[in-house]
Design a protein around this motif. Structure first.
Motif, PDB file in Angstrom:
ATOM      1  N   ALA A 125       0.830  -1.209   0.000  1.00  0.00           N
ATOM      2  CA  ALA A 125       0.000   0.000   0.000  1.00  0.00           C
ATOM      3  C   ALA A 125       0.861   1.254   0.000  1.00  0.00           C
ATOM      4  O   ALA A 125       0.569   2.236  -0.696  1.00  0.00           O
ATOM      5  CB  ALA A 125      -0.935  -0.002   1.209  1.00  0.00           C
ATOM      6  N   ARG A 126       1.945   1.246   0.776  1.00  0.00           N
ATOM      7  CA  ARG A 126       2.837   2.414   0.831  1.00  0.00           C
ATOM      8  C   ARG A 126       3.573   2.588  -0.489  1.00  0.00           C
ATOM      9  O   ARG A 126       3.799   3.713  -0.947  1.00  0.00           O
ATOM     10  CB  ARG A 126       3.830   2.257   1.980  1.00  0.00           C
ATOM     11  N   VAL A 127       3.948   1.493  -1.112  1.00  0.00           N
ATOM     12  CA  VAL A 127       4.622   1.561  -2.405  1.00  0.00           C
ATOM     13  C   VAL A 127       3.726   2.250  -3.436  1.00  0.00           C
ATOM     14  O   VAL A 127       4.169   3.122  -4.199  1.00  0.00           O
ATOM     15  CB  VAL A 127       5.007   0.149  -2.885  1.00  0.00           C
ATOM     16  N   ILE A 128       2.468   1.863  -3.447  1.00  0.00           N
ATOM     17  CA  ILE A 128       1.536   2.470  -4.409  1.00  0.00           C
ATOM     18  C   ILE A 128       1.312   3.942  -4.096  1.00  0.00           C
ATOM     19  O   ILE A 128       1.215   4.784  -4.998  1.00  0.00           O
ATOM     20  CB  ILE A 128       0.215   1.675  -4.431  1.00  0.00           C
ATOM     21  N   GLU A 129       1.232   4.286  -2.814  1.00  0.00           N
ATOM     22  CA  GLU A 129       1.109   5.699  -2.440  1.00  0.00           C
ATOM     23  C   GLU A 129       2.264   6.514  -3.002  1.00  0.00           C
ATOM     24  O   GLU A 129       2.066   7.608  -3.544  1.00  0.00           O
ATOM     25  CB  GLU A 129       1.079   5.840  -0.915  1.00  0.00           C
ATOM     26  N   LEU A 130       3.489   6.007  -2.859  1.00  0.00           N
ATOM     27  CA  LEU A 130       4.657   6.721  -3.371  1.00  0.00           C
ATOM     28  C   LEU A 130       4.605   6.844  -4.889  1.00  0.00           C
ATOM     29  O   LEU A 130       4.999   7.871  -5.453  1.00  0.00           O
ATOM     30  CB  LEU A 130       5.938   5.995  -2.942  1.00  0.00           C
ATOM     31  N   ALA A 131       4.133   5.799  -5.560  1.00  0.00           N
ATOM     32  CA  ALA A 131       4.017   5.855  -7.018  1.00  0.00           C
ATOM     33  C   ALA A 131       3.024   6.934  -7.450  1.00  0.00           C
ATOM     34  O   ALA A 131       3.253   7.658  -8.423  1.00  0.00           O
ATOM     35  CB  ALA A 131       3.602   4.496  -7.561  1.00  0.00           C
ATOM     36  N   ILE A 132       1.922   7.052  -6.711  1.00  0.00           N
ATOM     37  CA  ILE A 132       0.910   8.070  -7.031  1.00  0.00           C
ATOM     38  C   ILE A 132       1.444   9.465  -6.763  1.00  0.00           C
ATOM     39  O   ILE A 132       1.199  10.411  -7.521  1.00  0.00           O
ATOM     40  CB  ILE A 132      -0.375   7.826  -6.212  1.00  0.00           C
ATOM     41  N   GLU A 133       2.190   9.614  -5.681  1.00  0.00           N
ATOM     42  CA  GLU A 133       2.697  10.936  -5.289  1.00  0.00           C
ATOM     43  C   GLU A 133       3.897  11.376  -6.121  1.00  0.00           C
ATOM     44  O   GLU A 133       4.287  12.546  -6.094  1.00  0.00           O
ATOM     45  CB  GLU A 133       3.087  10.912  -3.807  1.00  0.00           C
ATOM     46  N   GLY A 134       4.501  10.469  -6.860  1.00  0.00           N
ATOM     47  CA  GLY A 134       5.708  10.781  -7.617  1.00  0.00           C
ATOM     48  C   GLY A 134       5.430  11.283  -9.014  1.00  0.00           C
ATOM     49  O   GLY A 134       4.461  11.998  -9.281  1.00  0.00           O
ATOM     50  N   TRP A 135       6.292  10.865  -9.951  1.00  0.00           N
ATOM     51  CA  TRP A 135       6.225  11.360 -11.324  1.00  0.00           C
ATOM     52  C   TRP A 135       4.854  11.119 -11.949  1.00  0.00           C
ATOM     53  O   TRP A 135       4.318  11.997 -12.634  1.00  0.00           O
ATOM     54  CB  TRP A 135       7.302  10.651 -12.161  1.00  0.00           C
ATOM     55  N   TYR A 136       4.262   9.951 -11.723  1.00  0.00           N
ATOM     56  CA  TYR A 136       2.995   9.662 -12.385  1.00  0.00           C
ATOM     57  C   TYR A 136       1.877  10.581 -11.892  1.00  0.00           C
ATOM     58  O   TYR A 136       1.009  10.965 -12.669  1.00  0.00           O
ATOM     59  CB  TYR A 136       2.575   8.194 -12.206  1.00  0.00           C
ATOM     60  N   GLY A 137       1.896  10.951 -10.620  1.00  0.00           N
ATOM     61  CA  GLY A 137       0.887  11.875 -10.113  1.00  0.00           C
ATOM     62  C   GLY A 137       0.931  13.212 -10.828  1.00  0.00           C
ATOM     63  O   GLY A 137      -0.108  13.808 -11.133  1.00  0.00           O
ATOM     64  N   ASP A 138       2.152  13.692 -11.122  1.00  0.00           N
ATOM     65  CA  ASP A 138       2.281  14.942 -11.879  1.00  0.00           C
ATOM     66  C   ASP A 138       1.805  14.754 -13.320  1.00  0.00           C
ATOM     67  O   ASP A 138       1.149  15.629 -13.894  1.00  0.00           O
ATOM     68  CB  ASP A 138       3.733  15.418 -11.873  1.00  0.00           C
ATOM     69  N   TYR A 139       2.165  13.627 -13.900  1.00  0.00           N
ATOM     70  CA  TYR A 139       1.705  13.334 -15.258  1.00  0.00           C
ATOM     71  C   TYR A 139       0.181  13.337 -15.323  1.00  0.00           C
ATOM     72  O   TYR A 139      -0.415  13.858 -16.277  1.00  0.00           O
ATOM     73  CB  TYR A 139       2.246  11.971 -15.707  1.00  0.00           C
ATOM     74  N   LEU A 140      -0.455  12.770 -14.303  1.00  0.00           N
ATOM     75  CA  LEU A 140      -1.909  12.662 -14.259  1.00  0.00           C
ATOM     76  C   LEU A 140      -2.571  14.036 -14.351  1.00  0.00           C
ATOM     77  O   LEU A 140      -3.600  14.206 -14.997  1.00  0.00           O
ATOM     78  CB  LEU A 140      -2.328  11.957 -12.960  1.00  0.00           C
ATOM     79  N   LYS A 141      -1.961  15.034 -13.691  1.00  0.00           N
ATOM     80  CA  LYS A 141      -2.537  16.387 -13.696  1.00  0.00           C
ATOM     81  C   LYS A 141      -2.651  16.953 -15.104  1.00  0.00           C
ATOM     82  O   LYS A 141      -3.641  17.597 -15.454  1.00  0.00           O
ATOM     83  CB  LYS A 141      -1.672  17.319 -12.843  1.00  0.00           C
ATOM     84  N   GLY A 142      -1.619  16.742 -15.908  1.00  0.00           N
ATOM     85  CA  GLY A 142      -1.640  17.295 -17.250  1.00  0.00           C
ATOM     86  C   GLY A 142      -2.413  16.460 -18.243  1.00  0.00           C
ATOM     87  O   GLY A 142      -2.925  16.990 -19.226  1.00  0.00           O
ATOM     88  N   ALA A 143      -2.505  15.160 -17.968  1.00  0.00           N
ATOM     89  CA  ALA A 143      -3.084  14.252 -18.960  1.00  0.00           C
ATOM     90  C   ALA A 143      -4.600  14.229 -18.954  1.00  0.00           C
ATOM     91  O   ALA A 143      -5.216  13.919 -19.974  1.00  0.00           O
ATOM     92  CB  ALA A 143      -2.551  12.834 -18.736  1.00  0.00           C
ATOM     93  N   PHE A 144      -5.212  14.548 -17.805  1.00  0.00           N
ATOM     94  CA  PHE A 144      -6.664  14.376 -17.682  1.00  0.00           C
ATOM     95  C   PHE A 144      -7.312  15.598 -17.038  1.00  0.00           C
ATOM     96  O   PHE A 144      -6.884  16.044 -15.973  1.00  0.00           O
ATOM     97  CB  PHE A 144      -6.979  13.137 -16.833  1.00  0.00           C
ATOM     98  N   ALA A 145      -8.356  16.092 -17.675  1.00  0.00           N
ATOM     99  CA  ALA A 145      -9.094  17.211 -17.093  1.00  0.00           C
ATOM    100  C   ALA A 145      -9.778  16.811 -15.796  1.00  0.00           C
ATOM    101  O   ALA A 145      -9.916  17.619 -14.874  1.00  0.00           O
ATOM    102  CB  ALA A 145     -10.125  17.742 -18.095  1.00  0.00           C
ATOM    103  N   ASP A 146     -10.210  15.543 -15.711  1.00  0.00           N
ATOM    104  CA  ASP A 146     -10.861  15.058 -14.490  1.00  0.00           C
ATOM    105  C   ASP A 146      -9.829  14.421 -13.548  1.00  0.00           C
ATOM    106  O   ASP A 146     -10.044  13.356 -12.982  1.00  0.00           O
ATOM    107  CB  ASP A 146     -11.971  14.062 -14.824  1.00  0.00           C
ATOM    108  N   TYR A 147      -8.719  15.114 -13.411  1.00  0.00           N
ATOM    109  CA  TYR A 147      -7.602  14.630 -12.591  1.00  0.00           C
ATOM    110  C   TYR A 147      -8.038  14.230 -11.195  1.00  0.00           C
ATOM    111  O   TYR A 147      -7.650  13.167 -10.689  1.00  0.00           O
ATOM    112  CB  TYR A 147      -6.525  15.720 -12.507  1.00  0.00           C
ATOM    113  N   THR A 148      -8.850  15.047 -10.546  1.00  0.00           N
ATOM    114  CA  THR A 148      -9.221  14.794  -9.152  1.00  0.00           C
ATOM    115  C   THR A 148      -9.958  13.470  -9.015  1.00  0.00           C
ATOM    116  O   THR A 148      -9.697  12.689  -8.093  1.00  0.00           O
ATOM    117  CB  THR A 148     -10.094  15.937  -8.607  1.00  0.00           C
ATOM    118  N   ASP A 149     -10.881  13.187  -9.924  1.00  0.00           N
ATOM    119  CA  ASP A 149     -11.621  11.924  -9.863  1.00  0.00           C
ATOM    120  C   ASP A 149     -10.696  10.735 -10.093  1.00  0.00           C
ATOM    121  O   ASP A 149     -10.805   9.702  -9.414  1.00  0.00           O
ATOM    122  CB  ASP A 149     -12.743  11.917 -10.907  1.00  0.00           C
ATOM    123  N   ARG A 150      -9.787  10.865 -11.034  1.00  0.00           N
ATOM    124  CA  ARG A 150      -8.870   9.762 -11.317  1.00  0.00           C
ATOM    125  C   ARG A 150      -7.888   9.550 -10.163  1.00  0.00           C
ATOM    126  O   ARG A 150      -7.515   8.410  -9.855  1.00  0.00           O
ATOM    127  CB  ARG A 150      -8.135  10.013 -12.633  1.00  0.00           C
TER     128      ARG A 150
END
Length: 671
Positions: free
Chosen positions: A505-530
């Motif tokens: 669970a902690r590993v996945i949290e770090l993955a979300i908070e890292g580079w992919y989390g930033d990518y998510l912001k730019g890639a999807f208008a519905d970032y918050t839901d995703r």
């Protein structure tokens, strides 16, 4: 000024067969259908025959001598317009082609094609589809700032187009639009007006229009050309609008100007206004009587869909609305009494899912309910994860009508691929999926980078993930991705190091908070839901102590929920968001995740405005014909180990307990 006419205004005679409106309509429908011309607001409750009322209104106007070309019928889908006009044809013999009926956008295109030259449009303009609009916007932005899209936290062309589109349809400035709906772009909002202007200039230069121009320029035509506005008001003696509560600001202003004679029939239901996130303005229907003096309000409240007990609960939901912020209405059942809705308390979302499986089996096997007449409704996609898994394990076919299954959603697959690669760097398929998210990295480029890293790691006897950050490997990275590379590698290293001593669970949290989390912001208008959906994956991971077990289980479950031999729709139950269920009905409905923070959602609670969420709950309740189960978990397992205690949705606690039967699940399901 002379205005061209079209075939629908030809003067040939037509005769309408006699229709016994009194016999074919109930009292409420009859009163609305036969009302004197003028501003009419028809509040049509759920399941009350709204479409029937509109259809018969058109037939009634024809029977009173109104010509087809003098009626303007505005809808939100071509299907709705075709069905209504086809029914009018059956009733009256007047062919659909003789009416001006269709979606706002199709009517706008038709009017601009005929009259657009009055505001500088060339007659040979062409329309852009969604992909073409995004491409042109990308070109316009890059002409102003060629580096803008290279920053992964910046919106890509699709999300940026969504921001500009919502601002145009709501008539709000871009800063306020971002603040309300796209907070991930707050720091960039000051740049968007220049991009919008560049995009508009590019469209004008190329003589092309996008979807939103069809409304904006239609309104411009009415504002800038008063003689044309006067012509339309005389031409279309009656304006009928379907689903009026869903109109945005642009559409409402168009209706007001096209119907400046005030012979408008607006049909809708304020209690079903649930689309503000795509521009619908609740104030349009609430202030209709203020904008059209002398408005007569007709209420159609007889419901032919649901049992009296379900409607009693629905009325209880409406009674909880703030005073003065809604129209009073009370649904009345046309059906016989039946059982009360049930409020089901489960320990967590897994127990909630197991209850649904058991009850669904009973409905199908014991009660003979067709699977397609059973629906599971939810506020957000992540709420349905456990239900999807439980149904798959139980071998109960289901279809998701509001998107793809949880493990098939793009961002979920991206994050799982990232974890799979870090756990096993030899997994080149997982690597390719993640690496191709970088700018200008394709499959061949990803393979070259992987090969270089593998050679470097072997030569220096180095960990593969650490080798990615070496200069030798970076040399294989396209120039467009080099700015991202350091953060990308650092994020992968952090995930890899966490795998050594942290739980999944902690590993996945770090993955979300890292580079992919930033990518998510730019890639999807519905970032918050995703983002919320990825957090649900963290909760799922909290069940596991070993990463290998988690990844194996995900693959197995993904295989189960992605079975290609899906039964036909008539043999599968339906899983869908409440938004997507609007307009549909089912024998039995399960509404799941009814806890504060889930439904209503956390953001609505934090903003202090849950009224649209309450209306959404009303829509969910009124989908049920015979049986209704309102389910909530006591513990949010997605919060991680130990979970988080939840409280029942305020929408449940604010209605009278007399309106439902409580049901607490006992262990081994002895309810």
């Amino acid at each position: 000024m002379d205005f061209p006419l079209d075939r629908s205004l030809r003067s040939e005679d037509f005769a309408v067969p006699a229709i016994d409106f009194r016999a074919e309509l109930n009292d409420e429908q009859f009163n609305a259908v036969t009302a004197e011309p003028g501003p009419l607001l028809v509040l049509a409750g759920a399941g009350s025959g709204k479409t029937r009322t509109l259809t018969y209104r058109v037939a009634y106007l024809l029977s009173m001598g109104v010509r087809p070309g003098e009626i303007l019928l505005l809808t939100f889908t071509n299907k709705a317009a075709k069905e209504m006009l086809a029914r009018v044809d059956q009733l009256t013999g007047v062919e659909p082609r003789r009416f001006w009926g269709g979606t706002f956008h199709s009517i706008g295109a038709r009017i601009l094609r005929i009259h657009g030259e009055a505001i500088g449009l060339q007659k040979n303009f062409t329309l852009l589809d969604a992909d073409e609009s995004e491409t042109l916007l990308k070109q316009a932005v890059e002409a102003d700032d060629k580096l803008f899209f290279k920053d992964k936290t910046h919106p890509k062309p699709g999300p940026l187009h969504s921001v500009l589109s919502l601002a145009r349809n709501t008539r709000l400035d871009l800063k306020e639009t971002v603040s309300r709906h796209f907070p991930q772009y707050t720091d960039l909002a000051h740049r968007f007006p220049a991009f919008a202007a560049a995009y508009a200039a590019a469209k004008k230069e190329q003589n092309v229009l996008d979807y939103d121009d069809l409304l904006e320029l239609w309104l411009d035509l009415l504002v800038k050309c008063p003689d044309l506005a006067e012509y339309f008001a005389g031409r279309f003696r009656h304006v009928l609008v379907d689903e009026y509560q869903d109109t945005n600001t642009l559409q409402s202003e168009i209706v007001d100007r096209m119907g400046s004679h005030h012979r408008i029939m607006a049909v809708g239901d304020d209690a079903q206004c649930i689309y503000s996130w795509r521009g619908a303005n609740f104030e349009n229907i609430m202030t209709f009587p203020d904008r059209h003096a002398g408005t007569v309000i007709h209420r159609i409240e007889t419901n032919y869909r649901s049992t009296p007990q379900i409607l009693a609960l629905a009325n209880g939901v409406l009674e909880a609305q703030p005073v003065g912020r809604h129209f009073d209405k009370k649904l009345v059942a046309a059906r016989a009494n039946s059982q009360k809705p049930m409020v089901v308390q489960a320990m967590d979302d897994r127990e909630q899912a197991d209850f649904i499986v058991k009850r669904v089996r009973s409905l199908i096997e014991d009660d003979g309910v067709a699977p397609a007449e059973i629906a599971v409704l939810y506020r957000s996609h992540f709420v349905a994860l456990e239900t999807q898994l439980a149904l798959s394990r139980a071998g109960i076919p289901y279809t998701i009508t509001s998107g793809v299954k949880f493990f098939e959603r793009q961002h979920v697959k991206d994050l799982i691929a990232l974890i799979q690669f870090v756990y096993n760097p030899s997994n080149t398929l997982a690597w390719s999926r993640v690496a191709c998210l970088l700018p200008k990295v394709g499959e061949k480029g990803a393979q070259k980078i992987h090969s270089a890293a593998l050679d470097h790691a072997k030569f220096l006897q180095q960990d593969f993930v650490d080798a990615l950050a070496s200069d030798d490997v970076k040399a294989k990275v396209p120039p467009a991705a080099k700015d991202d590379w350091a953060h990308f590698c650092a994020s992968l290293r952090e995930v890899a190091h966490a795998m050594r001593d942290q739980k999944p669970a902690r590993v996945i949290e770090l993955a979300i908070e890292g580079w992919y989390g930033d990518y998510l912001k730019g890639a999807f208008a519905d970032y918050t839901d995703r983002y919320e959906e990825l957090k649900a994956l963290t909760g799922f991971a909290s069940r596991f102590d070993d990463m290998q077990d988690l990844l194996a289980q995900i693959v197995l479950l993904n295989g189960e929920t992605s079975d290609k031999s899906v039964a036909p729709d008539q043999e599968a139950i339906k899983l869908t968001t409440v938004h997507q269920s609007k307009g549909l009905e089912y024998d039995a409905v399960f509404v799941i995740g009814l806890a504060d923070g889930m439904f209503p959602g956390r953001r609505a609670i934090e903003d202090g405005d849950v009224e649209e969420e309450r209306r959404l709950f009303y829509v969910a309740v009124t989908r049920a014909k015979n049986e209704l189960y309102l389910c909530y978990p006591k513990i949010a397992s997605r919060a991680g180990p130990g979970g988080m205690m939840l409280v029942p949705s305020r929408f449940l606690t604010e209605i009278s307990p007399n309106l439902y039967e409580p049901l607490r699940i006992k262990r081994q399901f002895g309810w």
